[in-house]
Design a protein around this motif. Sequence first.
Motif, PDB file in Angstrom:
ATOM      1  N   TYR A 274     -56.434  32.259 120.751  1.00  0.00           N
ATOM      2  CA  TYR A 274     -56.582  31.972 122.180  1.00  0.00           C
ATOM      3  C   TYR A 274     -57.990  31.469 122.449  1.00  0.00           C
ATOM      4  O   TYR A 274     -58.954  31.996 121.900  1.00  0.00           O
ATOM      5  N   THR A 275     -58.091  30.435 123.293  1.00  0.00           N
ATOM      6  CA  THR A 275     -59.394  29.911 123.675  1.00  0.00           C
ATOM      7  C   THR A 275     -60.081  30.911 124.597  1.00  0.00           C
ATOM      8  O   THR A 275     -59.443  31.856 125.082  1.00  0.00           O
ATOM      9  N   SER A 276     -61.363  30.701 124.868  1.00  0.00           N
ATOM     10  CA  SER A 276     -62.077  31.593 125.783  1.00  0.00           C
ATOM     11  C   SER A 276     -61.465  31.549 127.175  1.00  0.00           C
ATOM     12  O   SER A 276     -61.576  32.501 127.937  1.00  0.00           O
ATOM     13  N   GLY A 277     -60.768  30.464 127.503  1.00  0.00           N
ATOM     14  CA  GLY A 277     -60.081  30.344 128.784  1.00  0.00           C
ATOM     15  C   GLY A 277     -58.690  30.960 128.782  1.00  0.00           C
ATOM     16  O   GLY A 277     -57.984  30.898 129.781  1.00  0.00           O
ATOM     17  N   GLY A 278     -58.274  31.522 127.641  1.00  0.00           N
ATOM     18  CA  GLY A 278     -56.980  32.201 127.558  1.00  0.00           C
ATOM     19  C   GLY A 278     -55.815  31.322 127.156  1.00  0.00           C
ATOM     20  O   GLY A 278     -54.674  31.782 127.154  1.00  0.00           O
ATOM     21  N   GLN A 279     -56.054  30.066 126.780  1.00  0.00           N
ATOM     22  CA  GLN A 279     -54.962  29.185 126.381  1.00  0.00           C
ATOM     23  C   GLN A 279     -54.648  29.379 124.896  1.00  0.00           C
ATOM     24  O   GLN A 279     -55.543  29.390 124.052  1.00  0.00           O
ATOM     25  N   ALA A 280     -53.345  29.504 124.590  1.00  0.00           N
ATOM     26  CA  ALA A 280     -52.898  29.693 123.208  1.00  0.00           C
ATOM     27  C   ALA A 280     -52.967  28.382 122.439  1.00  0.00           C
ATOM     28  O   ALA A 280     -52.679  27.309 122.974  1.00  0.00           O
ATOM     29  N   VAL A 281     -53.349  28.482 121.163  1.00  0.00           N
ATOM     30  CA  VAL A 281     -53.302  27.340 120.249  1.00  0.00           C
ATOM     31  C   VAL A 281     -52.750  27.846 118.910  1.00  0.00           C
ATOM     32  O   VAL A 281     -53.235  28.823 118.359  1.00  0.00           O
TER      33      VAL A 281
END
Length: 155
Positions: free
Chosen positions: A20-27
């Motif tokens: 998860y990115t620092s913004g909370g988006q999954a990758v």
Amino acid sequence: MSVNKAILVGRLGRDPETRYTSGGQAVANFTLATDESYKDRSGERQKRTEWHRIVLWGKLAEITQQYLKKGMLVYIEGRIQTRQWEDKRDGQKKSTTEIVANVMRMLTSRAEGAAAGAGAGAAVGHARGGEEFDAGVPQDEPAGGAEISDEDIPF
């Protein structure tokens, strides 16, 4: 006008890895193997495997993590992207080419996928699953071309 589109059908080389990115988006990331058969100069049948790095974002990444396992057959549609960075250890420039997917379709049924994940991977069967997941237009990404339908797939 230009087009940057990749369409792949292959098997997962490993289970998806999701962060998860620092913004909370999954990758999610995984490798995908595609095979090619050909006859060499002596007439013997040869097989060549090409490995592709696949990247999925957002909801599609979460779905991928939940349902896909090593050995499963999937359809991937996306764009080709090359990234460069400097290795922190030795200062060398590195690069990688990957497919940033915006459509993923499972071609192995969930039951076969569970068997593949449980160690019966080589026995994964024919394309029978058919569950499709579309990421839509990812955040920070421009809108692409028309969507592909089942009739467009040549098998």
